[in-house]
Write an enzyme that holds these catalytic residues in place. Structure first.
Site, PDB file in Angstrom:
ATOM      1  N   GLU A 140      34.339  38.880  34.353  1.00  0.00           N
ATOM      2  CA  GLU A 140      34.624  37.738  35.225  1.00  0.00           C
ATOM      3  C   GLU A 140      33.780  37.844  36.504  1.00  0.00           C
ATOM      4  OE1 GLU A 140      36.312  34.883  34.954  1.00  0.00           O
ATOM      5  OE2 GLU A 140      35.547  34.549  36.973  1.00  0.00           O
ATOM      6  N   PHE A 141      33.365  36.685  37.030  1.00  0.00           N
ATOM      7  CA  PHE A 141      32.499  36.662  38.214  1.00  0.00           C
ATOM      8  C   PHE A 141      33.170  35.992  39.413  1.00  0.00           C
ATOM      9  CE2 PHE A 141      29.704  36.962  34.564  1.00  0.00           C
ATOM     10  CZ  PHE A 141      28.812  37.943  34.955  1.00  0.00           C
ATOM     11  N   LEU A 142      34.460  35.697  39.340  1.00  0.00           N
ATOM     12  CA  LEU A 142      35.099  34.918  40.418  1.00  0.00           C
ATOM     13  C   LEU A 142      35.003  35.636  41.766  1.00  0.00           C
ATOM     14  CD1 LEU A 142      38.059  36.250  41.299  1.00  0.00           C
ATOM     15  CD2 LEU A 142      38.764  35.247  39.151  1.00  0.00           C
ATOM     16  N   ASN A 212      26.691  42.208  40.489  1.00  0.00           N
ATOM     17  CA  ASN A 212      27.240  42.742  41.739  1.00  0.00           C
ATOM     18  C   ASN A 212      26.231  43.639  42.459  1.00  0.00           C
ATOM     19  OD1 ASN A 212      29.579  41.364  41.576  1.00  0.00           O
ATOM     20  ND2 ASN A 212      30.897  43.091  41.080  1.00  0.00           N
ATOM     21  N   GLY A 257      25.439  41.788  58.521  1.00  0.00           N
ATOM     22  CA  GLY A 257      26.805  42.121  58.946  1.00  0.00           C
ATOM     23  C   GLY A 257      27.021  43.613  59.053  1.00  0.00           C
ATOM     24  N   CYS A 264      35.229  45.218  44.851  1.00  0.00           N
ATOM     25  CA  CYS A 264      34.247  45.241  43.758  1.00  0.00           C
ATOM     26  C   CYS A 264      32.908  45.902  44.098  1.00  0.00           C
ATOM     27  CB  CYS A 264      34.002  43.817  43.255  1.00  0.00           C
ATOM     28  SG  CYS A 264      35.456  43.135  42.440  1.00  0.00           S
ATOM     29  N   ARG A 331      40.875  45.718  50.929  1.00  0.00           N
ATOM     30  CA  ARG A 331      40.438  46.899  50.197  1.00  0.00           C
ATOM     31  C   ARG A 331      38.977  47.202  50.543  1.00  0.00           C
ATOM     32  NH1 ARG A 331      42.392  45.514  44.114  1.00  0.00           N
ATOM     33  NH2 ARG A 331      41.867  43.392  44.771  1.00  0.00           N
TER      34      ARG A 331
HETATM   35  N1  LIG Z   1      38.973  40.936  42.537  1.00  0.00           N
HETATM   36  C1  LIG Z   1      37.846  40.337  42.206  1.00  0.00           C
HETATM   37  O1  LIG Z   1      37.297  39.534  42.971  1.00  0.00           O
HETATM   38  C2  LIG Z   1      37.211  40.600  40.860  1.00  0.00           C
HETATM   39  C3  LIG Z   1      36.189  39.735  40.430  1.00  0.00           C
HETATM   40  C4  LIG Z   1      35.598  39.986  39.188  1.00  0.00           C
HETATM   41  C5  LIG Z   1      35.982  41.084  38.439  1.00  0.00           C
HETATM   42  N2  LIG Z   1      36.955  41.915  38.912  1.00  0.00           N
HETATM   43  C6  LIG Z   1      37.348  43.053  38.069  1.00  0.00           C
HETATM   44  O2  LIG Z   1      38.547  42.692  37.381  1.00  0.00           O
HETATM   45  C7  LIG Z   1      39.397  43.846  37.270  1.00  0.00           C
HETATM   46  C8  LIG Z   1      40.723  43.547  37.916  1.00  0.00           C
HETATM   47  O3  LIG Z   1      40.493  43.325  39.295  1.00  0.00           O
HETATM   48  P1  LIG Z   1      41.617  42.664  40.230  1.00  0.00           P
HETATM   49  O4  LIG Z   1      41.014  42.546  41.584  1.00  0.00           O
HETATM   50  O5  LIG Z   1      42.158  41.475  39.556  1.00  0.00           O
HETATM   51  O6  LIG Z   1      42.676  43.839  40.206  1.00  0.00           O
HETATM   52  P2  LIG Z   1      44.090  43.928  40.964  1.00  0.00           P
HETATM   53  O7  LIG Z   1      44.200  45.329  41.413  1.00  0.00           O
HETATM   54  O8  LIG Z   1      44.205  42.806  41.941  1.00  0.00           O
HETATM   55  O9  LIG Z   1      45.122  43.643  39.803  1.00  0.00           O
HETATM   56  C9  LIG Z   1      45.329  44.484  38.702  1.00  0.00           C
HETATM   57  C10 LIG Z   1      46.766  44.276  38.269  1.00  0.00           C
HETATM   58  O10 LIG Z   1      46.956  44.944  37.026  1.00  0.00           O
HETATM   59  C11 LIG Z   1      48.260  45.521  37.053  1.00  0.00           C
HETATM   60  N3  LIG Z   1      48.288  46.574  36.023  1.00  0.00           N
HETATM   61  C12 LIG Z   1      47.587  47.729  35.995  1.00  0.00           C
HETATM   62  N4  LIG Z   1      47.847  48.416  34.855  1.00  0.00           N
HETATM   63  C13 LIG Z   1      48.719  47.680  34.151  1.00  0.00           C
HETATM   64  C14 LIG Z   1      49.357  47.851  32.897  1.00  0.00           C
HETATM   65  N5  LIG Z   1      49.127  48.908  32.118  1.00  0.00           N
HETATM   66  N6  LIG Z   1      50.213  46.889  32.478  1.00  0.00           N
HETATM   67  C15 LIG Z   1      50.454  45.808  33.245  1.00  0.00           C
HETATM   68  N7  LIG Z   1      49.891  45.580  34.443  1.00  0.00           N
HETATM   69  C16 LIG Z   1      49.013  46.512  34.888  1.00  0.00           C
HETATM   70  C17 LIG Z   1      48.425  46.002  38.476  1.00  0.00           C
HETATM   71  O11 LIG Z   1      49.775  46.213  38.822  1.00  0.00           O
HETATM   72  C18 LIG Z   1      47.788  44.848  39.251  1.00  0.00           C
HETATM   73  O12 LIG Z   1      48.731  43.845  39.594  1.00  0.00           O
HETATM   74  C19 LIG Z   1      38.634  44.999  37.899  1.00  0.00           C
HETATM   75  O13 LIG Z   1      37.923  45.681  36.891  1.00  0.00           O
HETATM   76  C20 LIG Z   1      37.673  44.316  38.839  1.00  0.00           C
HETATM   77  O14 LIG Z   1      36.524  45.072  39.076  1.00  0.00           O
HETATM   78  C21 LIG Z   1      37.594  41.678  40.102  1.00  0.00           C
END
Ligand SMILES: NC(=O)c1ccc[n+]([C@@H]2O[C@H](COP(=O)([O-])OP(=O)(O)OC[C@H]3O[C@@H](n4cnc5c(N)ncnc54)[C@H](O)[C@@H]3O)[C@@H](O)[C@H]2O)c1
Length: 436
Positions: A140-142, A212, A257, A264, A331
């Site tokens: 995902e790229f959001l 990224n 900045g 990420c 974070r």
């Molecule tokens: N945040 C972003 O902007 C973004 C964008 C693109 C990709 N990503 C990637 O997507 C992934 C998730 O990122 P995020 O920011 O959404 O993470 P996050 O930390 O916000 O959310 C992860 C969620 O998963 C839950 N979780 C973990 N293990 C679990 C399990 N076994 N069963 C049920 N729930 C579980 C956690 O409690 C948490 O609520 C990462 O690999 C990140 O690099 C993030």
């Protein structure tokens, strides 16, 4: 389609809500009981635009019971966190635990990996854990602060897997690819359909890290350039304007900045560097980018110390805590790291961020978290801008009326130095005022 999503973070919740909005039957498995409770009450745990509207409109089932989440699911999407370990490699323990639960509790089907993972992870899961299912990599790229908008109007959709899975992925995303989804509040479909880039799992995994790492490189480059401009007496704002107008370079990610942060870029750049190193390749550009980012904050701290180092009883108003504007996410935020450096000097720090209501756990206890900007600025010797919220540049005169001294340190190239001077501030920053 009946879909279960594991993890209700930015990616999991945005995916679940968007897919539900497209008409799929979606359930969410989340292990954090507080988050489950909030979502069941239709409270938005992320502070993301359009999440409240979609929560109210959907009949999303959120549970911490795997059998309830997986009942009847044709597809399970995994969107759990992949933080970094001490060595910089991605920590896949949450992903492995989630996939073990899927293997145990879900019926065989398609498993879509949405988390950002090192190259080869989906192949390994296919081979060792999920051999009865078909594993697809669908990174995902959001962007945080625009999670729903980016899900529904992405630049592209990327997926990798065996050819037989492509139809299913196209069906999953059809109204997004065709931009024919029903509007969500003011968010409407675009006129241009979106491309599905279909590839193998390893290429999809690398493409996510590449995107990224490239953006981080662009930011570090422009930070480095601002530092050079400061030594050559050049106006970095003019230099950037020239770059911006070149379509080969592009407009985005050219604001100097304090350094990049967030959940990420820091972990993904380090994971890609470690991935290359583990295969015997020294990705030296990326190593330099990571190192540049570490030094960028040092330079800004030195700038502040240069003006305030000799003083005692220093009071700082720190404007911004989130790693960027538009989100409450702190974070790996350079603003929080800066707060730490300022209190280490023994200075009093009062912080304000319009989106941050709960104290980030990394914020030093000595930092006071204020409810409004005036409260933070009252009696301060210096205003320090650490996150690029536009509101911070809006009423500088009102700020100057309540500060004790006239120093303004702009860590985000947000304020026009002329506006700062007109409000009675002495301006210092990553983009210093250069007038010839
Ligand atoms: N945040 C972003 O902007 C973004 C964008 C693109 C990709 N990503 C990637 O997507 C992934 C998730 O990122 P995020 O920011 O959404 O993470 P996050 O930390 O916000 O959310 C992860 C969620 O998963 C839950 N979780 C973990 N293990 C679990 C399990 N076994 N069963 C049920 N729930 C579980 C956690 O409690 C948490 O609520 C990462 O690999 C990140 O690099 C993030």
């Amino acid at each position: 389609m009946r879909i279960a999503v594991v993890g209700a973070g930015y990616v999991g919740l945005a995916s679940a809500l968007a897919w539900s909005h497209l008409g799929h039957d979606v359930r969410v498995l989340e292990r954090d009981a507080r988050r489950v409770g909030a979502l069941r009450r239709h409270d938005d745990p992320l502070g993301e635009p359009l999440v409240p509207e979609l929560l109210d409109a959907s009949d999303l089932l959120v549970t911490s019971d795997a059998s309830e989440a997986f009942a009847r699911a044709d597809m399970v999407a995994v969107a759990v966190g992949t933080p970094q370990t001490h060595g910089g490699r991605a920590d896949l323990s949450a992903l492995d635990a989630a996939c073990a639960t899927i293997a145990q509790a879900a019926r065989p089907g398609t498993v879509v990996v949405r988390s950002t993972v090192p190259v080869g992870t989906a192949d390994r899961l296919q081979r060792d854990v999920l051999h009865r299912s078909a594993v697809v990599s669908n990174p995902e790229f959001l962007r945080e602060g625009r999670a729903i908008a980016d899900m529904l109007r992405p630049d592209r959709v990327l997926a990798g897997g065996e050819g037989g899975q492509r139809d299913l992925i196209e069906a999953l995303y059809a109204p997004i690819l065709g931009q024919s989804f029903t509007p969500v509040a003011e968010l409407r479909p675009d006129l241009t359909p979106r491309a599905l880039v279909w590839t193998d799992r390893r290429s999809a995994e690398l493409a996510k890290y590449a995107a990224n790492a490239f953006l981080a490189t662009k930011l570090s480059f422009v930070n480095e350039l601002a530092n050079v401009a400061a030594t050559t007496g050049s106006d970095i704002r003019a230099v950037i304007e020239v770059l911006r107008l070149d379509p080969r370079i592009g407009e985005a990610f050219l604001r100097p900045g304090l350094g990049w942060g967030g959940s990420c870029f820091p972990k993904d750049t380090r994971a890609l560097e470690a991935l290359a190193m583990d295969r015997g390749y020294d990705f030296n550009i990326l190593r330099a980018v990571i190192e540049q980012n570490r030094r960028q904050l040092d330079r800004f701290v030195a700038l502040i110390e240069g003006e305030l180092g000799a003083r005692r009883d220093v009071r700082i108003a720190l404007l911004g805590l989130a790693f960027k504007s538009g989100t409450a996410d702190c974070r790996e935020s350079p603003a929080v790291a800066l707060a730490q450096r300022l209190v280490e000097r023994g200075w009093s720090v009062r912080a304000y961020d319009p989106a941050v209501r709960e104290r980030p756990c990394e914020l030093p206890a000595a930092v006071a978290l204020c409810d409004d900007i005036r409260d933070a600025a009252l009696g301060a010797d210096a205003i320090v801008i650490a996150t690029e919220w536009e509101a911070f540049a809006r009423d500088l005169t009102a700020l100057r009326e309540v500060t004790r001294d006239d120093l303004l340190f702009d860590g985000r190239c947000l304020v026009d130095p002329g506006d700062a001077a007109a409000a009675g501030f002495r301006y210092f920053g990553i983009c210093p005022a250069t007038r010839h």
